[in-house]
Design an enzyme around this catalytic site. Sequence first.
Site, PDB file in Angstrom:
ATOM      1  N   SER A 175       0.870  -1.179   0.000  1.00  0.00           N
ATOM      2  CA  SER A 175       0.000   0.000   0.000  1.00  0.00           C
ATOM      3  C   SER A 175       0.908   1.230   0.000  1.00  0.00           C
ATOM      4  CB  SER A 175      -0.953  -0.028   1.184  1.00  0.00           C
ATOM      5  OG  SER A 175      -0.219   0.003   2.371  1.00  0.00           O
ATOM      6  N   GLU A 197       1.704   9.709 -11.499  1.00  0.00           N
ATOM      7  CA  GLU A 197       0.587   8.991 -12.135  1.00  0.00           C
ATOM      8  C   GLU A 197      -0.717   9.283 -11.403  1.00  0.00           C
ATOM      9  OE1 GLU A 197       1.774   4.886 -11.725  1.00  0.00           O
ATOM     10  OE2 GLU A 197       3.815   5.407 -12.323  1.00  0.00           O
ATOM     11  N   LYS A 232      -3.869   8.456  -9.266  1.00  0.00           N
ATOM     12  CA  LYS A 232      -4.205   7.415  -8.280  1.00  0.00           C
ATOM     13  C   LYS A 232      -5.659   7.032  -8.508  1.00  0.00           C
ATOM     14  CE  LYS A 232      -3.770   6.082  -3.451  1.00  0.00           C
ATOM     15  NZ  LYS A 232      -5.062   5.430  -3.321  1.00  0.00           N
TER      16      LYS A 232
HETATM   17  S1  IVH Z   1       1.508   1.834  -6.918  1.00  0.00           S
HETATM   18  C1  IVH Z   1       3.967   0.816  -4.636  1.00  0.00           C
HETATM   19  N1  IVH Z   1       0.176   3.318  -8.655  1.00  0.00           N
HETATM   20  O1  IVH Z   1      -3.553   2.811  -4.474  1.00  0.00           O
HETATM   21  C2  IVH Z   1       2.864  -0.076  -4.613  1.00  0.00           C
HETATM   22  N2  IVH Z   1      -0.999   2.329  -6.843  1.00  0.00           N
HETATM   23  O2  IVH Z   1      -2.827   2.936  -1.372  1.00  0.00           O
HETATM   24  C3  IVH Z   1       1.562   0.594  -4.553  1.00  0.00           C
HETATM   25  N3  IVH Z   1      -3.403   2.792  -6.826  1.00  0.00           N
HETATM   26  O3  IVH Z   1      -4.330  -0.247  -3.512  1.00  0.00           O
HETATM   27  C4  IVH Z   1       0.877   0.624  -5.818  1.00  0.00           C
HETATM   28  N4  IVH Z   1      -3.427   4.020  -8.656  1.00  0.00           N
HETATM   29  O4  IVH Z   1      -4.059  -0.207  -6.031  1.00  0.00           O
HETATM   30  C5  IVH Z   1       0.127   2.562  -7.534  1.00  0.00           C
HETATM   31  N5  IVH Z   1      -0.874   4.621 -10.253  1.00  0.00           N
HETATM   32  C6  IVH Z   1      -0.947   3.877  -9.142  1.00  0.00           C
HETATM   33  C7  IVH Z   1      -2.150   3.642  -8.446  1.00  0.00           C
HETATM   34  C8  IVH Z   1      -2.138   2.866  -7.287  1.00  0.00           C
HETATM   35  C9  IVH Z   1      -4.158   3.502  -7.684  1.00  0.00           C
HETATM   36  C10 IVH Z   1      -3.900   2.104  -5.615  1.00  0.00           C
HETATM   37  C11 IVH Z   1      -3.293   0.757  -5.410  1.00  0.00           C
HETATM   38  C12 IVH Z   1      -3.283   0.556  -3.917  1.00  0.00           C
HETATM   39  C13 IVH Z   1      -3.509   1.915  -3.395  1.00  0.00           C
HETATM   40  C14 IVH Z   1      -2.375   2.286  -2.487  1.00  0.00           C
END
Ligand code: IVH
Length: 691
Positions: A93, A126, A128
């Site tokens: 996370s 990116e 979110k």
């Molecule tokens: S990176 C580093 N990139 O946000 C590992 N997560 O709180 C974490 N999420 O449940 C993931 N967009 O699914 C990453 N561009 C993005 C994202 C992203 C949405 C979500 C992810 C995770 C949550 C983290």
Amino acid sequence: MVVTAVPEEDRELAELAARAAALRERIEQANYEYYVLDSPSLSDAEYDRLFRELVELEQRYPELRTADSPTQRVGAPPQSAFPKHVHAVPMLSLANAFSDEELRAWEERLVRLAGEDVRKAGYSAELKIDGVAVSLVYEGGVLVKGATRGDGTVGEDVTPNIRTIKDVPLRLRGESLPARLEVRGEVYYPFALFERMNEELALRGERIFSNPRNAAAGSLRLLDSAVTATRPLRFFAYGIAVAPGERLPVDRQSEVLELLEEWGCPVAPYRQRCSDLAEVVRWVQRIETEVRPQLDFAIDGVVIKVDSLPLQEDLGVVGGREPRWAIARKFAPDIAETRLLDIRVNVGRTGVLNPYAVLEPVEIGGATVSYATLHNEALVLAKDLRIGDLVQVKRAGEVIPQVIAPVSDRRTGSERRWSMPRNCPVCAAPVVRREDEVAWYCPNEECPGRRLESLVHFASADAMDIRGLGEARVRQLVEAGLVRDVSDFYVLTPEQLQELEGFGRRSAEQLVAAIAASRTQPLSRLLFALGIPHVGSVTAALLARHFGTLDRLMEASESEIASVHGVGDVIARSVSEYFAAPRNRSLVERLRVMGLTLEEPGGVPGGGALRGKTVVITGTLPTLSRQEATALVERHGGRVADSVSRRTSFVVAGEAAGSKLAKARELGIEVIDEAELLRRVSEPESEHDVQ
Ligand code: IVH
């Protein structure tokens, strides 16, 4: 090749297997073009035909069925529970930052840990996506498993449901793919379709979802994947996990996103490689204020990642949960609680009755909100909103504020239930509901409420743009008996206006002058201003450019109208019916007598330097706003599209152009800058074309 005698049946089966493989490939290519590239190459009918052939083949010869067959997207038999799935690489996370200061503090920590190199490595910024995290396991390029995040170590195996998501590749398109890899990303529910689903659920008396994220989570965890298949879930990939020891052919996160796109995975639009934190901060600001309000999916922030993968590895993970190398910059909350004081009903110009909430004023994201839309009766009932309730209100960017839900445990018992009045609140005509529609209508074409809205719409900024003629003034003119339909505006005199309250000599003359000036508005604006059902400003512009004059449009048959690119059957019928009605024809004649422009400058067929061209505009242009650039392209006969496809003629790219630019390069489509666009529209030959 070794030739051996092959029994007849085997040969036949081999041929059928080859046919099935060819069908699978063609259908998946069509899915990819439709859902990922936004550029279909097959007609619906042809797609259906191929799909049916494959289904029949696989039914007759079950041994031909494969895990990556598109037929598996329609859902598998219901399950009783989801098996557990242990993630080969944990799903992490993210830590949050709620301000730019917190972002800077994060960078300072990184610098303390890894030295000044961090600042030089740059960042991948990116969107979110506010959906549900999933991990897709590919072996030999084929999707073998799809799982939810769960606690990050163990999730649920929801493979049959994942297969139903149309833009999840069942097979990756790369060559040198790692033997086994996991694509990490987010499953989400597009806004527009979310509202439609809630309306349908409400109409059937079923529970509605409170937001698209819950809808995505709920749909992904249905035990019957055939139901999941009916939900328009979509997917964005943002990362790749490979087993320890295996390496990816890239060493930056920004390149990981490119790699995912090359493999056929959808990657969210808008991403930016930033060379320093100041650029990150500017980008976050732009996304929150300009981009977020326009997106068709929910985001709750921006994720910032150290771009260098080796540096990410050095920085590592805190407590096995959160990587040090990434952080979520969350946006200011856009939900607040306030009191629902009343529910009132507004009559639109088409007669539709829109319930809206009168709220105790509350500040959300820097603006005061006193009203919110309630959409329709079915949604008010499904949400069980009662007058007097404490309610959650959401305001996202430019969108009209919405009431999400009541805070039911704060009820006192004095709240009152509401239902749609049985009579129009303006003219008292009994209201009607069309079959299969959620909306109630006032059927009375003479309803003063409807008439008022039509008049206000005619004068509004996107229509005839008559300054000083807002709702209050229009109401005053109607009440004074001076205006009944829009042609009456053009015979108003300063003397008549001066007799009304609030008008002086100057303001009366100014309004008459503003009305007179609107005579020269082009046909596209007039068509929109008339308020023909289903004709928005974009359709109006398409029609005006295609037909050039109102007379030609009025003479055109329904099928001729439907043949205009971007105009469908429903619009064509509506336009054709509108101009067939004698009262509308006589209105047009009165407007002609008043001297209105019934033509589109530059809209005469054959004209325009960009005639027939489909243009995509991306990034920030140096001098033109997005709206100005769009208007410029359209004025010269071109069409502006949202996404890049093989049909795109060229892309106009400005600063910080993202995935559209990448896609244009991938498809080999010409990319030009603003200066070149301006040069093209000022070329001498266009002068001959434009009248
Ligand atoms: S990176 C580093 N990139 O946000 C590992 N997560 O709180 C974490 N999420 O449940 C993931 N967009 O699914 C990453 N561009 C993005 C994202 C992203 C949405 C979500 C992810 C995770 C949550 C983290």
